[in-house]
Design a protein around this motif. Structure first.
Motif, mmCIF file in Angstrom:
data_model
loop_
_atom_site.group_PDB
_atom_site.id
_atom_site.type_symbol
_atom_site.label_atom_id
_atom_site.label_comp_id
_atom_site.label_asym_id
_atom_site.label_seq_id
_atom_site.Cartn_x
_atom_site.Cartn_y
_atom_site.Cartn_z
ATOM 1 N N VAL A 4 8.837 -4.313 -21.819
ATOM 2 C CA VAL A 4 7.631 -4.064 -22.604
ATOM 3 C C VAL A 4 7.356 -5.266 -23.488
ATOM 4 O O VAL A 4 8.265 -5.855 -24.065
ATOM 5 C CB VAL A 4 7.804 -2.792 -23.475
ATOM 6 C CG1 VAL A 4 6.592 -2.563 -24.345
ATOM 7 C CG2 VAL A 4 8.055 -1.582 -22.608
ATOM 8 N N LEU A 46 3.413 -3.329 -19.879
ATOM 9 C CA LEU A 46 4.622 -2.781 -19.292
ATOM 10 C C LEU A 46 4.831 -3.419 -17.931
ATOM 11 O O LEU A 46 3.945 -3.376 -17.085
ATOM 12 C CB LEU A 46 4.498 -1.259 -19.141
ATOM 13 C CG LEU A 46 5.557 -0.545 -18.324
ATOM 14 C CD1 LEU A 46 6.914 -0.670 -18.997
ATOM 15 C CD2 LEU A 46 5.187 0.909 -18.142
ATOM 16 N N ASN A 70 -0.408 -3.359 -25.215
ATOM 17 C CA ASN A 70 0.984 -3.241 -24.778
ATOM 18 C C ASN A 70 1.031 -3.459 -23.278
ATOM 19 O O ASN A 70 0.236 -2.888 -22.534
ATOM 20 C CB ASN A 70 1.540 -1.859 -25.110
ATOM 21 C CG ASN A 70 1.814 -1.682 -26.571
ATOM 22 O OD1 ASN A 70 2.274 -2.597 -27.234
ATOM 23 N ND2 ASN A 70 1.533 -0.503 -27.095
#
Length: 185
Positions: free
Chosen positions: A125, A138, A136
């Motif tokens: 992450v 991932l 964010n």
């Protein structure tokens, strides 16, 4: 005839391929994969190439031929260098963090969602600035392309992107068609 099936697969250096009892075994620096295949296929390995040919003459053998070749190619590339997919998590309060090997997601539910990592899959992450907002990011990695795709689809299905504000989980590069909100009169 299958256009995909008749292409030979080049085996990269550092990867060994063998045929053992109806399955291809690919071993490389990243790990080991077993890929079963139909008895209707004939597989030969020689001089750094792998060739898949049909062993029987049937009407719809081209589909099995192309699929078998594609699965073998994905396994060989996966053990040579890992498969990777990137998801973007957008929304106020939406975030992800890695706890041990598992993924902890907070995506607007009253509780965090814990996703256990399947065997051979790793999560990472981070944060990036995309279109002027912090997002964010991932990253899902693994040697098995199908497992990587399946876990990414399961994560995205928790909160698919919505069309009004664009909040949700999306693949990197995925276009989300935006709608106008309510018109005030």
């Amino acid at each position: 005839m299958s256009r995909i099936g008749k292409q030979p697969i080049k085996i990269p250096s550092g990867v060994t391929v063998s045929i053992e009892g109806g399955e291809l075994v690919a071993k490389g620096p990243r790990g080991l994969l077993h890929v079963p295949f139909s008895g209707k296929m004939s597989v030969t390995v020689d001089a750094g190439t792998l060739q898949v040919l049909p062993a029987v003459d049937e009407k719809r053998i081209g589909a099995i031929w192309g699929l078998t070749r594609a699965l073998f190619n994905n396994a060989i590339l996966g053990v040579h260098k890992e498969w990777e997919k990137v998801l973007e998590i957008r929304g106020v309060g939406y975030r992800a963090q890695v706890k041990g090997k598992d993924l902890d997601l907070q995506v607007g539910f009253t509780h965090p969602v814990l996703i256990p990592a399947p065997e051979g899959i790793t999560f990472a992450v981070g944060q990036e600035s995309i279109e002027g907002q912090n997002v964010n990011v991932l990253t899902v990695k693994g040697i098995d392309r199908q497992k990587v795709g399946d876990i990414c689809a399961a994560i995205r299905a928790l909160r698919p992107p919505e069309p009004y504000k664009g909040k949700g989980i999306r693949y990197r590069g995925e276009y989300v068609r935006r709608k106008a909100g309510k018109a005030t009169g």
